[in-house]
Design an enzyme around this catalytic site. Structure first.
Site, PDB file in Angstrom:
ATOM      1  N   LYS A 139      41.367  42.456  43.228  1.00 16.65           N
ATOM      2  CA  LYS A 139      41.065  42.381  41.951  1.00 16.65           C
ATOM      3  C   LYS A 139      39.725  43.094  41.543  1.00 16.65           C
ATOM      4  CE  LYS A 139      44.941  40.348  40.334  1.00 16.65           C
ATOM      5  NZ  LYS A 139      45.473  39.972  41.542  1.00 16.65           N
TER       6      LYS A 139
HETATM    7  C1  LIG Z   1      48.679  39.112  36.043  1.00 13.90           C
HETATM    8  C2  LIG Z   1      48.449  38.227  37.293  1.00 13.90           C
HETATM    9  N1  LIG Z   1      48.722  36.991  37.068  1.00 13.90           N
HETATM   10  C3  LIG Z   1      48.515  36.043  38.176  1.00 13.90           C
HETATM   11  C4  LIG Z   1      48.361  36.416  39.479  1.00 13.90           C
HETATM   12  C5  LIG Z   1      48.174  35.635  40.574  1.00 13.90           C
HETATM   13  O1  LIG Z   1      46.899  35.488  41.141  1.00 13.90           O
HETATM   14  P1  LIG Z   1      46.665  35.044  42.629  1.00 13.90           P
HETATM   15  O2  LIG Z   1      47.333  36.368  43.521  1.00 13.90           O
HETATM   16  O3  LIG Z   1      45.369  35.200  42.894  1.00 13.90           O
HETATM   17  O4  LIG Z   1      47.613  33.822  42.780  1.00 13.90           O
HETATM   18  C6  LIG Z   1      48.019  37.949  39.578  1.00 13.90           C
HETATM   19  C7  LIG Z   1      47.864  38.536  40.948  1.00 13.90           C
HETATM   20  O5  LIG Z   1      48.348  39.419  41.439  1.00 13.90           O
HETATM   21  C8  LIG Z   1      48.352  38.649  38.549  1.00 13.90           C
HETATM   22  O6  LIG Z   1      48.006  40.032  38.699  1.00 13.90           O
END
Ligand SMILES: Cc1ncc(COP(=O)(O)O)c(C=O)c1O
Length: 415
Positions: A201
């Protein structure tokens, strides 16, 4: 015409490009180490006794002008905390987009709500507000809007529909740190904003997440309790007032987060500038970058573009294979070559034992066949969109190499 690397020719990108997968493409250094050292020396790795989590939350809330910022263990945890806060009844509906990570859908299912998929706008690939109203039923509780690729969704139109129907809006900003819509930061336009700090990210703590909100008394819940076992710690003593997981961020993650947050603006701006340069280099090439709405600031989690398949002599999947062979870190389609509802967890309701909950709950809406192309615009986008892992460390020379690699492959496969 130059020989493609796929066919044994020299790669357009000879060396390795910076990547989020290691130090080459991450701005992690002395500042993070200093913060981490303080935590280790303090002996407190938990928010219960340490200060870093509190500081990270304060800084995040201040940056976004939010009353609350609650740190959690992932972006999925952030969204789950937000959905838990809204406390849907089993079988209630939450509107989502088909072009998103499963982390936006898991929290809905985990709270026994039904995800209702609204197709995307073909140009921005964000939820299409024109299709939103038709998806609303008396059971609709909320809308989760993902700002996909760091590209702000049309929030005025979405908020107008939400207001008309008295719905809550959760913004999924996992890919959109510091993106803005008409001058306002994404995450502050709806009722709750959720962020991810996973390795890829805009800023990272390895894994991690944050929920921001201007808390609302209507729910009778404290946001923080929703990621802390329903425990109202601010009141002192032990109590568990409702079902909620433990999603605490550790002091180690928060220490890295404090240092990363200070660099966030610079990292985001670097992504933007290099992305604009690539768009300039690709002008007239036949590669069409995903549209970013006017008066918004996209933050390029991925750099995405489409090529009209009829203008290629090979399937788009082969076009992407050739790009990879030239040295571009890219893939076809997000979240894969199918929209999110076609993955087994949704399509086959692989949720709680063999129950199929929440889809099989007696009072839940029925009839959706998720194996079908229920969102045709998203289906098409998934097989036509090239997603390049974009990076804060791309300089002009890297972008020029990426641009030449794309042009080389376009020239080789131009119909
Ligand atoms: C658009 C979106 N929502 C939610 C998530 C979930 O985040 P995490 O991987 O930190 O749980 C991601 C992660 O890739 C994402 O890109």
């Amino acid at each position: 015409m130059k020989e493609l690397a796929l066919n044994g020719g020299p790669k357009a990108i000879a060396g390795a490009l910076p990547t989020f997968r290691n130090a080459s493409g991450r701005s992690l250094g002395a500042e993070e180490i200093e913060q981490l050292t303080e935590v280790i020396n303090s002996g407190s790795l938990s928010f219960l006794s340490g200060e870093k989590t509190k500081e990270f939350e304060r800084n995040f809330a201040e940056l976004f002008g939010a009353k609350q910022a609650v740190s959690v263990s992932s972006g999925t945890a952030a969204l789950h905390t937000a959905v838990t806060y809204l406390n849907p009844e089993p079988g209630d509906e939450i509107i989502v987009t088909p072009i998103t990570d499963m982390g936006s859908i898991i929290p809905v299912l985990a709270q026994l709500a039904i995800p209702v998929f609204v197709d995307v706008d073909p140009e921005t690939q964000n939820m299409d507000p024109a299709k939103l109203e038709a998806a609303i039923t008396p059971r609709t509780k909320a809308i989760i809007v993902t700002h996909i690729y760091g590209n702000p969704a049309d929030m005025d139109a979405i908020m107008a529909v939400a207001k008309r129907h008295n719905l809550f809006v959760i913004e999924d900003c996992a890919q959109a740190h510091l993106a803005t819509y008409k001058g306002h930061l994404c995450g502050t336009l709806g009722h709750l904003g959720c962020f991810s700090f996973q390795q890829s990210k805009h800023m990272t703590t390895g894994d991690g997440g944050m929920v921001i909100a201007n808390e609302d008394e209507r729910f009778g819940r404290e946001l923080r309790q929703c990621s802390d076992k329903g425990w109202p710690r601010s009141k002192g003593g032990r109590d568990h007032q409702f079902l909620a997981p433990n999603y605490h961020m550790t002091e180690l993650q928060a220490a890295v987060g404090i240092a990363q947050l200070r660099k966030l603006e610079g990292m985001v701006e670097a992504r933007r500038q290099s992305a604009f340069y690539l768009s300039e280099l690709l002008t007239g090439s036949g590669a069409n970058p995903t549209k970013i709405l006017p008066d918004t600031k996209g933050t390029f989690f991925f750099y995405t573009f489409r090529v009209d398949p009829s203008k290629l002599t090979v399937p788009t999947s082969d076009f992407v294979k050739a790009l990879v062979a030239e040295g571009i870190d890219c893939f076809l389609g997000y979240p894969g070559r199918i929209p999110i509802y076609r993955y087994p967890v949704v399509k086959d309701a692989l949720t709680f034992g063999t129950s199929g909950f929440p889809f099989t709950l007696p009072n839940a809406r029925k009839g959706e066949d998720y194996s079908q192309p229920i969102c045709p615009v998203a289906e098409k986008a998934c097989v036509e969109t090239v997603c390049i892992w974009w990076n804060e460390r791309f300089g002009r020379e890297h972008v020029e190499q990426i641009g030449s690699a794309i042009r080389k492959v376009m020239d080789a496969y131009r119909a």
